[in-house]
Enzyme design. Structure first.
Site, PDB file in Angstrom:
ATOM      1  N   ILE A  37       0.826  -1.209   0.000  1.00  0.00           N
ATOM      2  CA  ILE A  37       0.000   0.000   0.000  1.00  0.00           C
ATOM      3  C   ILE A  37       0.866   1.269   0.000  1.00  0.00           C
ATOM      4  CG2 ILE A  37      -0.291   0.366   2.492  1.00  0.00           C
ATOM      5  CD1 ILE A  37      -3.345   0.575   1.903  1.00  0.00           C
ATOM      6  N   GLU A 106       6.348  -4.855  11.201  1.00  0.00           N
ATOM      7  CA  GLU A 106       5.144  -4.125  11.612  1.00  0.00           C
ATOM      8  C   GLU A 106       3.915  -5.020  11.627  1.00  0.00           C
ATOM      9  OE1 GLU A 106       4.850  -0.736   9.043  1.00  0.00           O
ATOM     10  OE2 GLU A 106       6.792   0.041   9.703  1.00  0.00           O
ATOM     11  N   HIS A 111       5.618 -12.100   5.737  1.00  0.00           N
ATOM     12  CA  HIS A 111       5.559 -11.527   4.389  1.00  0.00           C
ATOM     13  C   HIS A 111       6.961 -11.309   3.877  1.00  0.00           C
ATOM     14  CE1 HIS A 111       5.265  -8.349   7.427  1.00  0.00           C
ATOM     15  NE2 HIS A 111       5.939  -7.555   6.600  1.00  0.00           N
TER      16      HIS A 111
HETATM   17  P1  5GP Z   1       6.955  -4.836   7.674  1.00  0.00           P
HETATM   18  O1  5GP Z   1       7.544  -3.598   8.276  1.00  0.00           O
HETATM   19  O2  5GP Z   1       6.066  -5.571   8.647  1.00  0.00           O
HETATM   20  O3  5GP Z   1       7.994  -5.721   7.042  1.00  0.00           O
HETATM   21  O4  5GP Z   1       6.086  -4.348   6.452  1.00  0.00           O
HETATM   22  C1  5GP Z   1       4.701  -4.215   6.463  1.00  0.00           C
HETATM   23  C2  5GP Z   1       4.305  -3.697   5.095  1.00  0.00           C
HETATM   24  O5  5GP Z   1       2.914  -3.827   4.964  1.00  0.00           O
HETATM   25  C3  5GP Z   1       4.654  -2.216   4.866  1.00  0.00           C
HETATM   26  O6  5GP Z   1       5.487  -2.099   3.714  1.00  0.00           O
HETATM   27  C4  5GP Z   1       3.280  -1.565   4.666  1.00  0.00           C
HETATM   28  O7  5GP Z   1       3.292  -0.548   3.690  1.00  0.00           O
HETATM   29  C5  5GP Z   1       2.418  -2.738   4.236  1.00  0.00           C
HETATM   30  N1  5GP Z   1       1.009  -2.615   4.593  1.00  0.00           N
HETATM   31  C6  5GP Z   1       0.508  -2.288   5.820  1.00  0.00           C
HETATM   32  N2  5GP Z   1      -0.843  -2.297   5.789  1.00  0.00           N
HETATM   33  C7  5GP Z   1      -1.194  -2.657   4.524  1.00  0.00           C
HETATM   34  C8  5GP Z   1      -2.457  -2.846   3.885  1.00  0.00           C
HETATM   35  O8  5GP Z   1      -3.531  -2.691   4.471  1.00  0.00           O
HETATM   36  N3  5GP Z   1      -2.429  -3.222   2.583  1.00  0.00           N
HETATM   37  C9  5GP Z   1      -1.251  -3.399   1.904  1.00  0.00           C
HETATM   38  N4  5GP Z   1      -1.337  -3.751   0.609  1.00  0.00           N
HETATM   39  N5  5GP Z   1      -0.045  -3.232   2.475  1.00  0.00           N
HETATM   40  C10 5GP Z   1      -0.018  -2.861   3.781  1.00  0.00           C
END
Ligand code: 5GP
Length: 127
Positions: A37, A106, A111
């Protein structure tokens, strides 16, 4: 070893249940890939298993062989769809999977970020 506890209220669990929309790039029996997103590069796709795994080591330890193969083949297929495979004329990509506090994860559902479409710089900044 402490067992992982999966929080089924995390945002990717809601995406998997269809409670929140997503921009799907690929879906298989065990894997979903969708555009981030807040993209950090021209191509920025998140690849997630459908099963309740918190992070990569959790998945690698507890997922079935079928899930693990499906997830990894899906990563290759996403790279093909994005046109970033260096072996097929693409410019290359970076895979990142953040885990836990030091990894600055986060969303507590495994993922893999696939980023590409521009030079991405060095892997880590010195702090
Ligand atoms: P992390 O920091 O956990 O590796 O990355 C989480 C990712 O999830 C971030 O890049 C953030 O932009 C993405 N993200 C968070 N909420 C959403 C959402 O509701 N939809 C999508 N498509 N991505 C999300």
């Amino acid at each position: 070893m402490m067992a992982y506890e999966y929080d089924d209220q995390n945002i990717f669990a809601k995406i998997l249940r269809g409670e929140i929309p997503n921009d799907t790039v690929l879906e298989t029996d065990h894997t979903l890939a969708f555009n981030d997103i807040t993209p950090q590069a021209p191509a920025h796709v998140l690849v997630i298993p459908k099963g309740p795994y918190v992070c990569y080591d959790h998945f690698a330890l507890e997922a079935s062989d079928t899930e693990i193969v499906d997830f990894n083949r899906s990563i290759a297929e996403v790279c093909r769809i994005l046109g970033v495979q260096p072996g097929a004329g693409g410019g290359g990509y970076r895979m990142i999977s953040n885990a836990g506090e030091h990894g600055v994860q986060e969303v507590p559902h495994l993922h893999v970020h696939i980023l590409g479409g521009r030079p991405l710089g060095r892997m880590l900044q010195r702090m």
